[in-house]
Design a protein around this motif. Structure first.
Motif, mmCIF file in Angstrom:
data_model
loop_
_atom_site.group_PDB
_atom_site.id
_atom_site.type_symbol
_atom_site.label_atom_id
_atom_site.label_comp_id
_atom_site.label_asym_id
_atom_site.label_seq_id
_atom_site.Cartn_x
_atom_site.Cartn_y
_atom_site.Cartn_z
ATOM 1 N N ARG A 1 30.122 39.371 40.665
ATOM 2 C CA ARG A 1 31.299 39.088 41.482
ATOM 3 C C ARG A 1 32.227 40.303 41.561
ATOM 4 O O ARG A 1 32.798 40.578 42.622
ATOM 5 C CB ARG A 1 32.057 37.900 40.884
ATOM 6 C CG ARG A 1 31.316 36.570 41.017
ATOM 7 C CD ARG A 1 32.176 35.431 40.487
ATOM 8 N NE ARG A 1 31.491 34.147 40.659
ATOM 9 C CZ ARG A 1 32.011 32.976 40.294
ATOM 10 N NH1 ARG A 1 33.208 32.942 39.712
ATOM 11 N NH2 ARG A 1 31.335 31.859 40.488
ATOM 12 N N ILE A 2 32.371 41.006 40.454
ATOM 13 C CA ILE A 2 33.270 42.164 40.468
ATOM 14 C C ILE A 2 32.742 43.243 41.414
ATOM 15 O O ILE A 2 33.494 43.830 42.207
ATOM 16 C CB ILE A 2 33.427 42.715 39.039
ATOM 17 C CG1 ILE A 2 34.088 41.657 38.140
ATOM 18 C CG2 ILE A 2 34.245 43.995 39.060
ATOM 19 C CD1 ILE A 2 34.261 42.103 36.707
ATOM 20 N N THR A 3 31.442 43.501 41.349
ATOM 21 C CA THR A 3 30.860 44.504 42.248
ATOM 22 C C THR A 3 30.994 44.084 43.703
ATOM 23 O O THR A 3 31.331 44.904 44.576
ATOM 24 C CB THR A 3 29.376 44.718 41.903
ATOM 25 O OG1 THR A 3 29.253 45.052 40.520
ATOM 26 C CG2 THR A 3 28.789 45.832 42.748
ATOM 27 N N ASN A 4 30.744 42.810 43.978
ATOM 28 C CA ASN A 4 30.895 42.314 45.349
ATOM 29 C C ASN A 4 32.341 42.437 45.834
ATOM 30 O O ASN A 4 32.597 42.772 46.992
ATOM 31 C CB ASN A 4 30.434 40.863 45.434
ATOM 32 C CG ASN A 4 28.935 40.727 45.199
ATOM 33 O OD1 ASN A 4 28.181 41.666 45.439
ATOM 34 N ND2 ASN A 4 28.509 39.571 44.719
ATOM 35 N N LEU A 5 33.298 42.153 44.929
ATOM 36 C CA LEU A 5 34.710 42.269 45.294
ATOM 37 C C LEU A 5 35.069 43.719 45.612
ATOM 38 O O LEU A 5 35.788 43.988 46.585
ATOM 39 C CB LEU A 5 35.581 41.741 44.150
ATOM 40 C CG LEU A 5 37.095 41.796 44.368
ATOM 41 C CD1 LEU A 5 37.488 40.924 45.555
ATOM 42 C CD2 LEU A 5 37.836 41.367 43.105
ATOM 43 N N ILE A 6 34.540 44.642 44.813
ATOM 44 C CA ILE A 6 34.801 46.063 45.072
ATOM 45 C C ILE A 6 34.205 46.486 46.411
ATOM 46 O O ILE A 6 34.844 47.205 47.198
ATOM 47 C CB ILE A 6 34.240 46.918 43.919
ATOM 48 C CG1 ILE A 6 35.010 46.638 42.626
ATOM 49 C CG2 ILE A 6 34.301 48.398 44.270
ATOM 50 C CD1 ILE A 6 34.436 47.335 41.423
ATOM 51 N N GLU A 7 32.994 46.043 46.706
ATOM 52 C CA GLU A 7 32.350 46.405 47.967
ATOM 53 C C GLU A 7 33.135 45.873 49.160
ATOM 54 O O GLU A 7 33.324 46.581 50.169
ATOM 55 C CB GLU A 7 30.923 45.872 47.979
ATOM 56 C CG GLU A 7 30.006 46.553 46.964
ATOM 57 C CD GLU A 7 28.616 45.930 46.961
ATOM 58 O OE1 GLU A 7 28.400 44.971 47.729
ATOM 59 O OE2 GLU A 7 27.763 46.399 46.198
#
Length: 435
Positions: A250-256
């Motif tokens: 989720r964190i990586t998706n939020l950053i993207e």
């Protein structure tokens, strides 16, 4: 016998009807394809037409800025009026104007109105040229020497056809008498046209005939240098981590998602951020290439990250698998195999983002680059201008001669961008590999 003879004709009629429908369908499909191709050609033609119209208008208005007119007149260095110790204090403009009136056989009045009108035909650069000549050659005092000086902006526009005698006198800045003087000087061979090197060798000026783009070009180059030194390592590094090392979650998706959103943020928001962060909080020099480069780096980062990630995704997975199978570590695989293969796309995205940053105006206006800066910058902390802000300043100037220089500055900016995009294409072809 009758039924056996009639039955075979029914399927044949159905097949013929079906074939007719197929042929009609194919005909409609081919017609749609032809219309689609026509629409595409019309769209391309319309876009090319608008582009040619835009470029034609710019070149039509700006090509006259690439040449200028000078007047060469003999000047008697009157010892009673030329200060030998301090030539800069001599009123050479009035001296030349009075001598030029006498040469044309014009009698001035008591108030010196005609001398003032004659002075208006010469650029203020005349006094500096004459003073420098006397400073270097003091023996010229008491002698007559030719002085070549630029014409004023209005006189220059007259010889370029931008000011016409047919225009009513109240609608032009040159009187009929001044135009007569210019025609006589032209007929006497005193006026000559030449390439306007001052446009590329001088900085901004309040006098249109003396204004140049060198200061803005150097300012833009310094800003792009700061932008490249900050945005390229950070952008490529962030893309490598997100694409190759970061765990998916989720964190990586939020950053993207946030990176994609930042790429669509209006540029003026980055200008407000730079004003609040770099100037008001960090107290960096206002209107300096350092602040401009930092703001443009923030704006270019999302584009570089997105382009780099796309290039990394385009590398076939077999390259990574083969490297890992040969015993390479994850880091070795990324930096020795994946990144080199993705470099054409990375370079293309980086250079295009730099070219996009070069043309931005709104962020530069908010950090103070709309001010008049006459000199040439020599460091990252000195106030300077940039090509987009210079175009904005010149277009809003009241003098008509600045408008042709606005178009000339646009041509210089377009040439700068074309060179950068050509470099992107050449680098891509140089490092591109096929598999």
């Amino acid at each position: 016998m009758t039924d056996a003879a009639i039955t075979p004709t029914v399927p044949g009629a159905k097949e013929a009807a079906r074939a007719d429908r197929l042929r009609a369908g194919l005909k409609r499909r081919y017609a749609r394809e032809r219309r689609f191709k026509l629409y595409g050609l019309l769209a391309i033609g319309l876009a090319v037409g608008f582009l040619l119209l835009l470029l034609g208008r710019i070149f039509e208005q700006g090509h006259t800025a690439f040449y200028a007119h000078t007047v060469t007149t003999p000047v008697y260095m009157d010892p009673a009026r030329v200060d030998r110790a301090y030539p800069q204090g001599t009123n050479f403009e009035l001296l030349v104007a009075e001598q030029q009136l006498a040469r044309l056989g014009v009698q001035d009045d008591v108030s010196g109105t005609k001398a003032t009108a004659m002075r208006g035909l010469f650029s203020s650069e005349l006094k500096f040229i004459a003073a420098e000549r006397v400073r270097q050659q003091p023996e010229l005092i008491g002698q007559t020497t030719p002085i070549a000086a630029p014409l004023s902006d209005d006189a220059d526009l007259y010889f370029k056809g931008e000011i016409s005698r047919d225009t009513p006198a109240e609608q032009r800045r040159l009187s009929d008498e001044q135009i007569d003087w210019l025609d006589r000087m032209k007929a006497d061979g005193m006026v000559a046209s030449h390439f306007n090197s001052a446009l590329f060798t001088k900085g901004d000026s309040t006098e249109p005939e003396l204004a140049g783009v060198l200061g803005a070009v150097i300012g833009s180059a310094l800003m792009l240098l700061v932008t490249a030194l900050i945005a390229l390592p950070l952008g490529v590094g962030a893309a490598l981590y997100l694409e190759e090392f970061a765990p998916k979650g989720r964190i990586t998706n939020l950053i993207e998602v946030n990176i994609n959103n930042l790429a669509a943020v209006p540029s003026i928001i980055y200008g407000l951020l730079g004003l609040a962060l770099f100037i008001n909080w960090m107290h960096l020099p206002r209107a300096s290439p350092l602040v401009g480069g930092l703001v443009l780096a923030l704006m270019a980062l999302p584009t570089i990250i997105i382009a780099t990630r796309s290039s990394l995704k385009a590398v076939p997975p077999s390259i990574r698998e083969a490297a890992l199978a040969m015993g390479a570590s994850k880091t070795q695989t990324v930096f020795h195999h994946t990144l080199p293969l993705a470099m054409p796309g990375v370079m293309t995205g980086a250079i295009i983002s730099m070219a996009h940053a070069l043309g931005e105006t709104a962020p530069l206006l908010l950090i103070g680059m709309v001010s008049f800066v006459p000199g040439i910058p020599h460091g990252l902390a000195e106030p300077t201008g940039a090509l987009p802000s210079l175009i904005y300043i010149w277009e809003n100037a009241s003098e008509r001669a600045f408008h042709e220089r606005t178009a000339a500055a646009i041509i210089v900016l377009l040439a700068f961008m074309i060179i950068m995009n050509a470099a992107a294409v050449l680098l891509r072809r140089r490092f591109e590999r096929r598999w």
